[in-house]
Design a protein around this motif. Structure first.
Motif: not given
Length: 71
Positions: A12-19, A23-26, A67-71
């Protein structure tokens, strides 16, 4: 059971950090900023910069076409 609970927490923590990271890269892509620590175009030229972007995981042509990352 404790191992399952701790691994679930880590997931859960890793998924939240990745999200938040995606979002910041987008957001950077929306503003037209260069992703991460890519060197300036300078010596490399446009083709060198595209190759550098592709090596870091963003396909150059896709970035140019929105291109955009899907979140």
């Amino acid at each position: 059971m404790a191992v399952n609970l701790s691994m679930s927490g880590v997931s859960i923590l890793s998924g939240t950090i990745l999200r938040f990271y995606l979002v910041s890269l987008n957001r950077k892509l929306d503003m037209g900023e260069v992703i991460e620590d890519l060197d300036g175009v300078g010596e490399m030229g446009i083709e060198g910069r595209k190759r550098e972007v592709e090596e870091r995981g963003l396909p150059g042509i896709a970035v140019e076409r929105g291109f955009r990352f899907l979140v």
